[in-house]
Design a protein around this motif. Structure first.
Motif, mmCIF file in Angstrom:
data_model
loop_
_atom_site.group_PDB
_atom_site.id
_atom_site.type_symbol
_atom_site.label_atom_id
_atom_site.label_comp_id
_atom_site.label_asym_id
_atom_site.label_seq_id
_atom_site.Cartn_x
_atom_site.Cartn_y
_atom_site.Cartn_z
ATOM 1 N N THR A 113 0.722 -1.111 -0.175
ATOM 2 C CA THR A 113 0.055 -0.063 -0.050
ATOM 3 C C THR A 113 0.872 1.261 -0.024
ATOM 4 O O THR A 113 0.488 2.296 -0.560
ATOM 5 C CB THR A 113 -1.000 0.009 1.035
ATOM 6 O OG1 THR A 113 -1.653 -1.308 1.434
ATOM 7 C CG2 THR A 113 -1.800 1.186 1.122
ATOM 8 N N ALA A 114 1.933 1.162 0.557
ATOM 9 C CA ALA A 114 2.895 2.421 0.959
ATOM 10 C C ALA A 114 3.450 2.810 -0.664
ATOM 11 O O ALA A 114 4.097 3.870 -0.686
ATOM 12 C CB ALA A 114 4.056 1.992 1.670
ATOM 13 N N LEU A 173 -5.849 -8.494 -1.176
ATOM 14 C CA LEU A 173 -6.341 -8.201 -2.500
ATOM 15 C C LEU A 173 -6.489 -6.665 -2.798
ATOM 16 O O LEU A 173 -6.075 -6.332 -3.747
ATOM 17 C CB LEU A 173 -7.720 -8.712 -2.486
ATOM 18 C CG LEU A 173 -8.653 -8.312 -3.790
ATOM 19 C CD1 LEU A 173 -7.908 -8.978 -5.160
ATOM 20 C CD2 LEU A 173 -10.037 -9.117 -3.552
ATOM 21 N N VAL A 174 -6.979 -5.791 -1.781
ATOM 22 C CA VAL A 174 -6.942 -4.473 -1.868
ATOM 23 C C VAL A 174 -5.693 -3.737 -2.100
ATOM 24 O O VAL A 174 -5.507 -3.165 -3.164
ATOM 25 C CB VAL A 174 -7.813 -3.654 -1.035
ATOM 26 C CG1 VAL A 174 -7.612 -2.290 -0.994
ATOM 27 C CG2 VAL A 174 -9.176 -4.181 -0.860
ATOM 28 N N GLU A 179 -1.568 -1.325 -5.386
ATOM 29 C CA GLU A 179 0.114 -1.321 -6.107
ATOM 30 C C GLU A 179 -0.098 -1.533 -7.609
ATOM 31 O O GLU A 179 0.683 -0.877 -8.399
ATOM 32 C CB GLU A 179 0.925 -2.641 -5.492
ATOM 33 C CG GLU A 179 2.257 -2.564 -6.021
ATOM 34 C CD GLU A 179 3.001 -3.560 -5.222
ATOM 35 O OE1 GLU A 179 4.081 -3.454 -5.099
ATOM 36 O OE2 GLU A 179 2.495 -4.841 -5.046
ATOM 37 N N THR A 180 -0.982 -2.205 -8.090
ATOM 38 C CA THR A 180 -0.914 -2.472 -9.532
ATOM 39 C C THR A 180 -1.291 -1.325 -10.543
ATOM 40 O O THR A 180 -0.918 -1.083 -11.386
ATOM 41 C CB THR A 180 -1.594 -3.864 -9.898
ATOM 42 O OG1 THR A 180 -1.242 -4.897 -9.138
ATOM 43 C CG2 THR A 180 -1.765 -4.228 -11.354
ATOM 44 N N PRO A 317 -3.167 -22.359 -5.902
ATOM 45 C CA PRO A 317 -3.820 -22.291 -7.253
ATOM 46 C C PRO A 317 -3.853 -20.992 -8.126
ATOM 47 O O PRO A 317 -3.853 -19.793 -7.816
ATOM 48 C CB PRO A 317 -5.261 -22.855 -6.907
ATOM 49 C CG PRO A 317 -5.027 -23.085 -5.435
ATOM 50 C CD PRO A 317 -4.177 -22.505 -4.862
ATOM 51 N N ALA A 318 -3.931 -21.052 -9.535
ATOM 52 C CA ALA A 318 -3.993 -19.952 -10.398
ATOM 53 C C ALA A 318 -5.168 -19.037 -9.992
ATOM 54 O O ALA A 318 -5.099 -17.919 -10.029
ATOM 55 C CB ALA A 318 -4.189 -20.519 -11.915
ATOM 56 N N ASP A 319 -6.318 -19.415 -9.557
ATOM 57 C CA ASP A 319 -7.597 -18.560 -9.378
ATOM 58 C C ASP A 319 -7.207 -17.712 -8.157
ATOM 59 O O ASP A 319 -8.020 -16.705 -7.763
ATOM 60 C CB ASP A 319 -8.686 -19.314 -9.005
ATOM 61 C CG ASP A 319 -8.643 -20.352 -8.088
ATOM 62 O OD1 ASP A 319 -7.605 -20.525 -7.208
ATOM 63 O OD2 ASP A 319 -9.653 -21.020 -7.695
ATOM 64 N N GLU A 320 -6.070 -17.973 -7.291
ATOM 65 C CA GLU A 320 -5.907 -17.157 -6.068
ATOM 66 C C GLU A 320 -4.629 -16.222 -6.577
ATOM 67 O O GLU A 320 -4.036 -15.672 -5.716
ATOM 68 C CB GLU A 320 -5.669 -17.809 -4.858
ATOM 69 C CG GLU A 320 -7.130 -18.461 -4.530
ATOM 70 C CD GLU A 320 -8.153 -17.303 -4.025
ATOM 71 O OE1 GLU A 320 -7.650 -16.236 -3.824
ATOM 72 O OE2 GLU A 320 -9.227 -17.544 -4.301
ATOM 73 N N LEU A 321 -3.625 -16.439 -7.645
ATOM 74 C CA LEU A 321 -2.582 -16.143 -7.907
ATOM 75 C C LEU A 321 -2.378 -14.585 -7.958
ATOM 76 O O LEU A 321 -1.479 -14.042 -7.124
ATOM 77 C CB LEU A 321 -2.033 -16.605 -9.163
ATOM 78 C CG LEU A 321 -0.348 -16.831 -9.411
ATOM 79 C CD1 LEU A 321 0.297 -17.483 -8.243
ATOM 80 C CD2 LEU A 321 -0.141 -17.320 -10.785
ATOM 81 N N TYR A 322 -3.389 -13.980 -8.642
ATOM 82 C CA TYR A 322 -3.084 -12.429 -8.932
ATOM 83 C C TYR A 322 -3.573 -11.843 -7.348
ATOM 84 O O TYR A 322 -2.966 -10.942 -7.137
ATOM 85 C CB TYR A 322 -4.083 -11.970 -9.863
ATOM 86 C CG TYR A 322 -3.907 -12.794 -11.193
ATOM 87 C CD1 TYR A 322 -2.807 -12.154 -12.083
ATOM 88 C CD2 TYR A 322 -4.668 -13.799 -11.856
ATOM 89 C CE1 TYR A 322 -2.461 -12.594 -13.235
ATOM 90 C CE2 TYR A 322 -4.203 -14.403 -12.981
ATOM 91 C CZ TYR A 322 -3.282 -13.756 -13.800
ATOM 92 O OH TYR A 322 -2.890 -14.258 -15.072
ATOM 93 N N SER A 323 -4.644 -12.452 -6.767
ATOM 94 C CA SER A 323 -5.188 -11.601 -5.830
ATOM 95 C C SER A 323 -3.993 -11.624 -4.529
ATOM 96 O O SER A 323 -3.886 -11.016 -3.490
ATOM 97 C CB SER A 323 -6.451 -11.976 -5.364
ATOM 98 O OG SER A 323 -6.466 -13.583 -4.961
ATOM 99 N N SER A 324 -3.212 -12.894 -4.551
ATOM 100 C CA SER A 324 -2.159 -13.187 -3.494
ATOM 101 C C SER A 324 -0.885 -12.179 -3.789
ATOM 102 O O SER A 324 -0.112 -11.947 -2.951
ATOM 103 C CB SER A 324 -1.940 -14.469 -3.359
ATOM 104 O OG SER A 324 -3.323 -15.277 -2.814
ATOM 105 N N LEU A 325 -0.385 -12.561 -5.088
ATOM 106 C CA LEU A 325 0.842 -11.874 -5.481
ATOM 107 C C LEU A 325 0.785 -10.454 -6.345
ATOM 108 O O LEU A 325 1.966 -9.966 -6.238
ATOM 109 C CB LEU A 325 1.523 -12.930 -6.535
ATOM 110 C CG LEU A 325 1.653 -14.396 -5.935
ATOM 111 C CD1 LEU A 325 2.482 -15.361 -6.855
ATOM 112 C CD2 LEU A 325 2.144 -14.527 -4.374
ATOM 113 N N GLY A 326 -0.257 -10.268 -6.804
ATOM 114 C CA GLY A 326 -0.307 -9.241 -7.460
ATOM 115 C C GLY A 326 0.432 -9.210 -8.838
ATOM 116 O O GLY A 326 0.436 -10.373 -9.461
ATOM 117 N N MET A 327 1.180 -8.054 -9.024
ATOM 118 C CA MET A 327 2.125 -8.130 -10.536
ATOM 119 C C MET A 327 3.067 -9.323 -10.306
ATOM 120 O O MET A 327 3.683 -9.709 -11.469
ATOM 121 C CB MET A 327 2.837 -6.872 -10.700
ATOM 122 C CG MET A 327 1.712 -5.683 -11.047
ATOM 123 S SD MET A 327 2.463 -4.278 -11.529
ATOM 124 C CE MET A 327 3.251 -4.689 -13.125
#
Length: 357
Positions: A113-114, A173-174, A179-180, A317-327
């Motif tokens: 977030t920073a 997620l937020v 950041e993205t 799993p891939a369906d959580e990949l973006y929300s956990s790792l972001g870019m």
């Protein structure tokens, strides 16, 4: 470890020196931040938590330079002056958490977030996007500082995947959305929608009947903003290193310890792993993985990439990949694609997702 501790110590000293040049009302926040850096330099602090504190402090350090610069526009200085205390207070709350898995996840959330401080300092983001990012960051940092939930956070606390096993899923997620959307590499067509979704997610209250719908929209916007950038041009070893490091900081160490037990040395498994910290490319087909054991000893071992990446894909799993790792999800997808092309080893849902990007 010594290098990491020296970095934290030097940054604390640098911030302390800058108190003479910042507005008087920011001095308590700088003191609070240096206090966090001194606290995480304890040898028993997991390295991941120290990393998160250092990253947040680096963002504040740059923001203080801009605040002290006479050439900084007043509006920019005002926004930075409002955000710095919130970052410091949220990081202090994260470090003060009595639950180690939560403290590590909260520190990572604050660090991501920073990055909004850099967006404000850069002065090159569309005003409407910047406004959404600043408002979203203020909401999220306030929730971390006060220990309050957002969205339907905690509704599935029994889950054992993602950054904090469910309860902090919304905040992670937020933070990844903020950041993205703030990253200049994100396509302009995607930034505004993602910034709006992240802002909306940050102000969603528990019990909101539309909470799940808002969460799904944010996940969708985040996935599209990241996948639109395609896969990074990285060789297998580097992609695996970057991917592994991002998973190590985003997924519960207890989950990783169980899932990676078939790969890790017996001495690690018998002693118990406290913190999976870093991986470094050791050769074309292996990673040198560093972990902090339960006895606080740091140890390293070479793990085969062809076994490591598929196992991490099972953990996240891939369906959580973006929300956990972001870019950072792009590195994992690239590693999966390279591993399939070069070694004929499939990484489950990661490979399927990589083939769609």
């Amino acid at each position: 470890m010594q290098q990491q501790q020296a970095q934290a110590g030097n940054l604390a000293t640098e911030l302390d020196d800058k108190k003479a040049d910042v507005p008087e009302d920011l001095v308590p926040s700088v003191d609070q931040l240096t206090g966090v850096l001194e606290a995480v330099n304890d040898t028993q602090t997991p390295p991941q938590e120290r990393d998160g504190a250092v990253r947040s402090a680096q963002q504040v350090d740059s923001a203080l330079d801009a605040i002290s610069d006479p050439g900084t526009p007043d509006a920019v200085r005002d926004r930075l002056t409002a955000l710095v205390p919130q970052v410091s207070a949220a990081l202090h709350a994260a470090n003060d958490s009595q639950t180690p898995p939560e403290s590590g996840a909260l520190g990572l959330i604050v660090a991501r977030t920073a990055t909004v401080l850099g967006v404000v300092t850069g002065q090159d983001t569309p005003p409407d996007v910047e406004a959404s990012l600043v408002d979203g960051a203020e909401n999220l940092l306030s929730a971390v500082q006060n220990g309050t939930p957002i969205g339907n956070e905690g509704a599935e606390a029994a889950a054992d995947t993602g950054a904090a096993g469910g309860p902090l899923e919304w905040k992670m997620l937020v933070s990844n959305g903020l950041e993205t959307a703030g990253n200049p590499n994100t396509p302009e067509d995607e930034r505004k929608g993602l910034a709006n979704s992240a802002h909306e997610g940050s102000e969603t209250q528990p019990g909101d009947p539309e909470a799940e719908q808002k969460k799904l929209r944010l996940k969708k916007d985040l996935r599209e903003a990241i996948s639109e950038q395609g896969l990074p041009d990285e060789p297998l070893g580097k992609a695996a290193e970057l991917c592994t490091n991002s998973v190590f900081e985003s997924v519960l160490d207890t989950t990783l310890a169980d899932d990676l037990q078939p790969l890790t040395p017996e001495t690690w498994n018998s002693e118990g792993i406290r913190d999976f910290w870093k991986s470094r490319e050791a050769a074309n087909d292996s990673l040198d993985v560093i972990a902090q054991l339960q006895n606080d000893k740091l140890d390293n071992a070479a793990l085969a990439i062809k076994r490591m990446i598929p196992q991490l894909a099972d953990s996240l799993p891939a369906d959580e990949l973006y929300s956990s790792l972001g870019m950072r999800a792009r590195d994992c997808l690239q590693a999966a694609a390279r591993l399939d092309n070069e070694m004929g080893v499939e990484s489950g849902s990661w490979l399927s997702e990589a083939q769609q990007v």
